[in-house]
Design a protein around this motif. Structure first.
Motif, PDB file in Angstrom:
ATOM      1  N   ARG A   1       0.831  -1.202   0.000  1.00  0.00           N
ATOM      2  CA  ARG A   1       0.000   0.000   0.000  1.00  0.00           C
ATOM      3  C   ARG A   1       0.864   1.249   0.000  1.00  0.00           C
ATOM      4  O   ARG A   1       1.439   1.612   1.027  1.00  0.00           O
TER       5      ARG A   1
ATOM      6  N   ALA B   1     -11.613   3.221  -7.072  1.00  0.00           N
ATOM      7  CA  ALA B   1     -10.404   3.621  -6.342  1.00  0.00           C
ATOM      8  C   ALA B   1     -10.327   5.139  -6.168  1.00  0.00           C
ATOM      9  O   ALA B   1      -9.923   5.625  -5.103  1.00  0.00           O
TER      10      ALA B   1
ATOM     11  N   PRO C   1      -3.498   0.227  -7.662  1.00  0.00           N
ATOM     12  CA  PRO C   1      -4.665  -0.106  -6.834  1.00  0.00           C
ATOM     13  C   PRO C   1      -5.698  -0.812  -7.728  1.00  0.00           C
ATOM     14  O   PRO C   1      -6.328  -0.196  -8.576  1.00  0.00           O
TER      15      PRO C   1
ATOM     16  N   GLU D   1      -4.116  -3.089  -3.486  1.00  0.00           N
ATOM     17  CA  GLU D   1      -2.984  -2.387  -4.109  1.00  0.00           C
ATOM     18  C   GLU D   1      -1.746  -3.277  -4.059  1.00  0.00           C
ATOM     19  O   GLU D   1      -1.341  -3.760  -3.000  1.00  0.00           O
TER      20      GLU D   1
END
Ligand SMILES: Cc1cc2nc3c(=O)[nH]c(=O)nc-3n(C[C@H](O)[C@H](O)[C@H](O)COP(=O)(O)O)c2cc1C
Ligand code: SF4
Length: 515
Positions: A100, A186, A335, A349
């Protein structure tokens, strides 16, 4: 006794009852005289577990979900013994196995608090950009290898350099938050869960190219994102991070939100600019590029939400750090949004290079219906349908192009074996006919003829000849359309024909047998 819990205010959580769960906690806590702090966050992206409630403990946050208001009393009584307890959230494989970077704050911070954003490393990227100056900032973004996450995958730093290199004048930063692709969310999650990250990214872009003003174009179907962004903009201004002399520097940057009415084509950058200027959302011919002649005729950086929201991290940790993730020319992380008929739908992600099969089967857990996966559409309504045989394709711009597909904005929509691929092909043409801006003939007329042709093929009317005409029409649309709406509509159509020919015309036996 005092406690702190976290509940998402993201619209994906709200629509399954997060607000009701939060008020149930408030009510029960007040009744019991419990000193309970409820922090409203964005979502972690595990939507099958929403409403997800996270409780702060000495060992990190412990999750419970999906929680209903009637679970609250028992949850407070039983704590970790309650059947909805998921254990430490960060240890859950879904989160633990992710990388992430763009979403590092999402689900963690309070998106309405500038202080919380800064406490989690926010504005370190801007500080570095101010330290090294505009030219080096552009170079850092080029080094990162970041490519536009809106669909076309154009290198972000090169776009910025083009705008930076135009003579000093009024310039603009435009954030494309139209997010029209099917199965994608997203951008919405970032705006609702980490709005300061987007503001910081736009501010860095402004400094880098010499633009003092920006617009975020958000579709009207995103009222929660609009509200979250509006609140964050006010907070950023109050905190000196927008307006004159941002962060005490010599640079000015401010921005505002504009709402689009939700036409798919208004996500196309030039059509978006027309719409921003108050005109009908119709595609402009290129050249000139928006980087040279964009909004109100001025040089304009237009980037997707994810592209801009990736920049603070790149600037804080360095372009080389970001570039080290990924494969080939697809650098960094993507992502990925898992949607449609999938057991574990949500936001994942990860570095480029993961295979489609790993995403659908291992991470997504296969279909929600429990039936076999038959096809996945990657990259929105203009993306190709992939059969299982292509599941070893790595998530990478070039690998998808080589397989006649596209990764677009990173949306994956899953279908089980009850899908009729001829209907999906017809839908692609129909979608194009409805959403076409009408400016060019291959798209405006071609899509309408495409619907008729699929109908004829399915009805067995001169099927062989009409298949040839359909393929010819797809080529005309692909090479003759002014923009990718008409130009990419053939992808879902041709991929359905190539990989699932048994669903068309006389060969519909498989489906009929299944019925
Ligand atoms: C029909 C059509 C719809 C599009 N919709 C979007 C969208 O919703 N969001 C987006 O960021 N880009 C969309 N794009 C891509 C934009 O034209 C443009 O490439 C992008 O905003 C550039 O930003 P990026 O380089 O950061 O990706 C669309 C393109 C087409 C042809
Ligand atoms: S391809 Fe379609 S949407 Fe694009 S310019 Fe032509 S008519 Fe408009």
């Amino acid at each position: 006794m005092s406690a702190r819990i976290y509940i998402s205010r993201d619209s994906g959580a709200l629509c399954v009852g997060a607000e009701e769960v939060a008020s149930a906690f408030r009510k029960v806590a007040d009744k019991r005289g419990l000193d309970l702090e409820i922090v409203r966050t964005g979502s972690r992206g595990m939507y099958w577990l929403e409403p997800l409630v996270e409780v702060a403990t000495d060992k990190g946050r412990v999750g419970y979900g999906p929680v209903k208001p009637e679970d609250v009393e028992a949850l407070l009584d039983q704590g970790g013994q309650h059947p909805l307890c998921l254990g430490p959230v960060e240890d859950m494989p879904w989160l633990k196995n992710q990388t992430r970077l763009t979403f590092k704050n999402c689900g963690i911070i309070d998106p309405r608090s500038l202080e919380d954003y800064q406490a989690h490393g926010g504005y370190q990227g801007l500080a570095h950009a101010l330290e090294i100056g505009p030219k080096a900032t552009v170079e850092e973004v080029i080094t990162s290898g970041l490519r536009g996450r809106g669909g076309a995958g154009f290198p972000t730093g090169i776009k910025w350099r083009t705008v930076a290199d135009t003579p000093p004048q009024q310039k603009y930063i435009v954030c494309n938050a139209d997010e029209g692709d099917s199965g994608t969310f997203a951008d919405r999650m970032i705006m609702e869960g980490d709005p300061f990250g987007l503001i910081e990214g736009m501010t860095i872009a402004g400094i880098a190219v010499g633009a003092a003003y920006g617009y975020i174009y958000i579709r009207s179907e995103y009222p929660d994102a609009i509200e979250a962004m509006e609140i964050a903009i006010v907070e950023a201004r109050k905190g000196g991070m927008l307006g004159r002399g941002i962060a005490g520097s010599a640079y000015d940057f401010d921005l505002e939100i504009r709402t689009g009415a939700g036409a798919y084509v208004c996500g196309e950058e030039t059509s978006l600019l027309e719409s921003l200027e108050g005109k009908r959302g119709e595609v402009r011919a290129k050249p000139p590029l928006p980087a040279h002649i964009g909004l109100f005729g001025k040089p304009t950086v237009i980037n997707n939400v994810l592209s801009l929201a990736s920049v603070p991290n790149i600037m804080a940790r360095g372009g080389a750090f970001y570039r080290d993730f990924g494969m080939g020319k697809s650098r960094g992380t993507m992502p990925i949004q898992l949607a449609g008929n999938i057991k574990h739908g949500g936001l994942y992600e990860t570095a480029f290079g993961i295979t489609l099969g790993a995403l659908v089967d291992d991470i997504g857990g296969g279909t929600r219906s429990g039936r076999p996966v038959r096809a996945v559409q990657v990259g929105g309504p203009l993306g190709a349908y992939f059969p299982r045989e292509l599941f070893d394709t790595p998530f990478d711009y070039e690998a998808f192009t080589a397989a006649d597909g596209l990764i677009g904005h990173g949306g994956i929509v899953v279908f089980d074996d009850s899908v009729d691929m001829a209907k999906q092909a017809r839908f692609a043409m129909e979608f194009c006919a409805i959403e076409s801006c009408g400016k060019c003939t291959p798209c405006r007329i071609g899509s309408a003829r495409g619907v008729e042709l699929v109908d004829k093929i399915v009805a067995g009317e001169d099927a062989a000849e009409n298949l040839l005409v359909l393929e010819d029409l797809c080529n005309t649309m692909k090479f003759g359309s002014l923009c990718a709406l008409g130009g990419f509509t053939p992808y879902p159509v041709i991929s359905a024909l190539t990989h699932f020919p048994e669903d068309f015309g006389a060969k519909r036996k498989r489906l009929e047998a299944a019925e």
